[in-house]
Write an enzyme that holds these catalytic residues in place. Structure first.
Site, PDB file in Angstrom:
ATOM      1  CD  GLU A   1      41.208  24.924  16.224  1.00 59.60           C
ATOM      2  OE1 GLU A   1      41.779  25.239  17.294  1.00 59.60           O
ATOM      3  OE2 GLU A   1      40.091  24.375  16.201  1.00 59.60           O
TER       4      GLU A   1
ATOM      5  CG  PHE B   1      46.568  15.155  17.285  1.00 58.07           C
ATOM      6  CD1 PHE B   1      46.382  13.796  17.482  1.00 58.07           C
ATOM      7  CD2 PHE B   1      46.713  15.967  18.399  1.00 58.07           C
ATOM      8  CE1 PHE B   1      46.338  13.255  18.756  1.00 58.07           C
ATOM      9  CE2 PHE B   1      46.677  15.440  19.687  1.00 58.07           C
ATOM     10  CZ  PHE B   1      46.481  14.079  19.863  1.00 58.07           C
ATOM     11  N   GLY B   2      43.277  16.106  16.619  1.00 57.08           N
ATOM     12  CA  GLY B   2      42.328  16.824  17.465  1.00 57.08           C
ATOM     13  C   GLY B   2      42.456  16.393  18.902  1.00 57.08           C
ATOM     14  CE1 TYR B   3      44.274  21.250  22.065  1.00 63.70           C
ATOM     15  CE2 TYR B   3      45.191  20.631  19.948  1.00 63.70           C
ATOM     16  CZ  TYR B   3      44.859  21.607  20.876  1.00 63.70           C
ATOM     17  OH  TYR B   3      45.116  22.922  20.595  1.00 63.70           O
ATOM     18  N   GLY B   4      40.796  18.634  21.556  1.00 64.07           N
ATOM     19  CA  GLY B   4      39.735  19.332  22.280  1.00 64.07           C
ATOM     20  C   GLY B   4      38.447  19.175  21.504  1.00 64.07           C
ATOM     21  CB  SER B   5      35.938  21.614  20.293  1.00 65.15           C
ATOM     22  OG  SER B   5      36.759  22.473  19.529  1.00 65.15           O
TER      23      SER B   5
END
Length: 176
Positions: free
Chosen positions: A84, A7-11
């Site tokens: 990350e 799950f990606g929420y920023g870059s």
């Protein structure tokens, strides 16, 4: 687990950096996107920290889910950890997310560690703007990161008034 999702929420939404089989809009419940992490590496330094997004407790977050093939999952996980977990400000979790078509999958999610020295918490917008302006790290300028994320959310139809306010000021258009 033969179904591997991230799950990606920023870059990660606009620059995932890894191969994937599918990219789908998704909803994570129980956490929200927040500019709550002091960046000491990618978008700032320890001497001049920037701010990057973290997933903080409560609410919900719309983002992107990426399905990764089983045969490249180990390399993808190594890549994500190197990207990350540079300073260990995030904790790896597996959460259920819902894809836009209603399918529910379990995804790897990076949640902010509240006990970490880089956790900034909920800062007022004026303070966020002050921190982001002029901060630069090994991945580039902090304003670029904020503006790119805001633009991508806008393209996806995701409204974030605080982020839109920040982005407008960083671009020099305070009328927004």
């Amino acid at each position: 687990m033969s179904d591997f999702w991230v799950f990606g929420y920023g870059s990660l939404m606009w620059n995932p950096g890894f191969e994937f089989l599918r990219a789908e809009r998704a909803l994570l419940r129980g956490a929200h996107r927040s500019l709550c992490v002091y960046s000491w590496v990618h978008r700032g330094t320890q001497e001049r920290p920037g701010l990057v997004f973290g997933l903080d407790n409560g609410g919900a977050c719309r983002g992107m889910a990426y399905q990764v093939a089983e045969n490249i999952w180990p390399q993808t996980l190594d890549y994500l950890r190197a990207r990350e977990q540079t300073t260990m400000v995030y904790k790896e979790h597996h959460h259920n997310i819902e894809l836009d078509d209603g399918e529910k999958v379990e995804a790897l999610v990076y949640m902010v560690d509240h006990g970490h020295a880089q956790y900034a918490g909920a800062l007022p917008l004026d303070r966020q703007l002050e921190i982001v302006r002029g901060a630069v790290g090994k991945s580039g300028e902090n304003p670029e990161y904020v503006i790119n994320t805001a633009a991508h959310l806008e393209e996806m139809g995701i409204q974030d008034n605080g982020l839109a306010w920040l982005s407008a000021r960083l671009r020099g258009t305070p009328e927004n």
